[in-house]
Design an enzyme around this catalytic site. Structure first.
Site, PDB file in Angstrom:
ATOM      1  N   HIS A 178       0.866  -1.186   0.000  1.00 41.55           N
ATOM      2  CA  HIS A 178       0.000   0.000   0.000  1.00 41.55           C
ATOM      3  C   HIS A 178       0.907   1.242   0.000  1.00 41.55           C
ATOM      4  CE1 HIS A 178      -3.622  -2.105   2.145  1.00 41.55           C
ATOM      5  NE2 HIS A 178      -3.997  -1.814   0.915  1.00 41.55           N
ATOM      6  N   CYS A 279      -1.949   2.614   9.137  1.00 42.80           N
ATOM      7  CA  CYS A 279      -3.012   1.686   8.718  1.00 42.80           C
ATOM      8  C   CYS A 279      -4.191   1.736   9.679  1.00 42.80           C
ATOM      9  CB  CYS A 279      -2.491   0.252   8.673  1.00 42.80           C
ATOM     10  SG  CYS A 279      -1.149  -0.018   7.541  1.00 42.80           S
TER      11      CYS A 279
HETATM   12  N1  ARG Z   1      -3.862  -7.285   6.504  1.00 36.94           N
HETATM   13  C1  ARG Z   1      -4.205  -6.048   5.863  1.00 36.94           C
HETATM   14  C2  ARG Z   1      -4.187  -6.219   4.361  1.00 36.94           C
HETATM   15  O1  ARG Z   1      -3.308  -6.867   3.859  1.00 36.94           O
HETATM   16  C3  ARG Z   1      -3.300  -4.954   6.295  1.00 36.94           C
HETATM   17  C4  ARG Z   1      -3.722  -3.606   5.788  1.00 36.94           C
HETATM   18  C5  ARG Z   1      -2.766  -2.513   6.124  1.00 36.94           C
HETATM   19  N2  ARG Z   1      -3.304  -1.248   5.853  1.00 36.94           N
HETATM   20  C6  ARG Z   1      -2.672  -0.228   5.282  1.00 36.94           C
HETATM   21  N3  ARG Z   1      -3.282   0.901   5.200  1.00 36.94           N
HETATM   22  N4  ARG Z   1      -1.479  -0.339   4.764  1.00 36.94           N
HETATM   23  O2  ARG Z   1      -5.047  -5.733   3.666  1.00 36.94           O
END
Ligand code: ARG
Length: 289
Positions: A178, A279
């Site tokens: 991300h 996150c």
């Molecule tokens: N387990 C989640 C996923 O893979 C983690 C999300 C992390 N969020 C972020 N904004 N980077 O989607």
């Protein structure tokens, strides 16, 4: 012979901007599937530790004057704690997510409902997108990540909905899937036309994106691979206080040199799900209270 020591570099005075964030207590947090390289379902997780660490982040925001809204955690949706993926909000208009993986799609209706119940205007998404995980407001423009989660179509949709320039950046390292794991906007509010300070991990981007970042943000903080690898960039900032992982030692120093106040909060348990401070933090801009 007299020698004059060089004048110490001027450290700018930073101004705090009070923020309003959406968070979700990780009552149902665990790692029961794997959709990013950090998630190992075989490794045990400690939900009560996750809740305690999350509570520290919550308390830290509150103690510095920020306003926190909460969305109810839902059983069976262990990633709901990562509210940054719950949407993207500017001026009271909320663009909810359309998750890439089925494991998270059940979150969509809860976030959408939350925005409706809390006075936001909801624009239903047509394209696959993971909210503020991939979209970061940087002054007048929206920086948008692509490559792992949010689709190119979502970048176009975003530009049309918010009527702003969207700068697409391509992520290439699966650990930084991300945009908010590889880039942090340190000034949430700047004067119209002004460029905020950002920090980023150069190795997380392709050559073209690095070139764009260098051109648009010549004064950016470039973070080391080791600080990036401990999710140092997954940080929130109010313009003065920057909330970061205690493991990102080099970044902590770089921030202090620029006049920011690093505030360290350890979310090691939530890192097992591949998420950190940012996150767990969705910025709510505008909207009724
Ligand atoms: N387990 C989640 C996923 O893979 C983690 C999300 C992390 N969020 C972020 N904004 N980077 O989607």
């Amino acid at each position: 012979m007299s020698q004059t020591a060089p004048a110490p570099a001027e450290i700018p005075e930073r101004t705090q901007q009070l923020r309003r964030y959406l968070m979700c207590r990780p009552e149902h947090f665990t790692v029961s599937y794997s959709i990013n390289p950090w998630m190992e379902p075989a490794t045990p997780t400690d939900t009560s530790l996750a809740v305690r660490q999350w509570q520290t982040l919550y308390d830290t925001y509150i103690s510095l004057g920020h306003e926190i809204e909460l969305i109810d955690p839902q059983p069976g949706l262990p990633d709901m704690v990562y509210t940054a993926n719950g949407g993207f909000v500017i001026d009271g208009v909320a663009y909810p997510p359309k998750f890439r993986y089925s494991e998270r799609q059940g979150e969509e209706r809860w976030f959408t409902q939350w925005f409706r119940d809390n006075g936001f205007e909801v624009v239903e998404p047509e394209s696959m997108n993971e909210g503020e995980g991939d979209f970061l407001l940087a002054g007048d423009v929206i920086l948008a990540g692509r490559g792992f989660r949010s689709s190119d179509d979502s970048h176009r949709e975003l530009a049309a909905i918010f009527d702003r320039e969207v700068v697409s950046l391509t992520l290439v390292d699966p650990r930084f899937y991300h945009l908010d794991t590889a880039l942090s906007v340190l000034d949430p509010v700047v004067a119209p036309g002004a460029t905020p300070t950002i920090a980023y991990l150069p190795g997380a981007f392709d050559d073209e994106s690095r070139r764009i970042l260098e051109e648009r943000f010549p004064d950016a903080i470039r973070v080391s691979d080791s600080d990036g690898a401990v999710f140092g960039l997954n940080s929130a900032s109010d313009g003065r206080n920057v909330f970061i992982s205690p493991r990102a030692k080099g970044f902590e120093k770089q921030l202090a040199e620029r006049g920011y106040t690093p505030v360290t909060v350890d979310l090691s348990e939530l890192l097992l799900g591949g998420g950190g401070i940012k996150c767990c933090t969705l910025e709510l801009r505008g909207g009724a209270r």
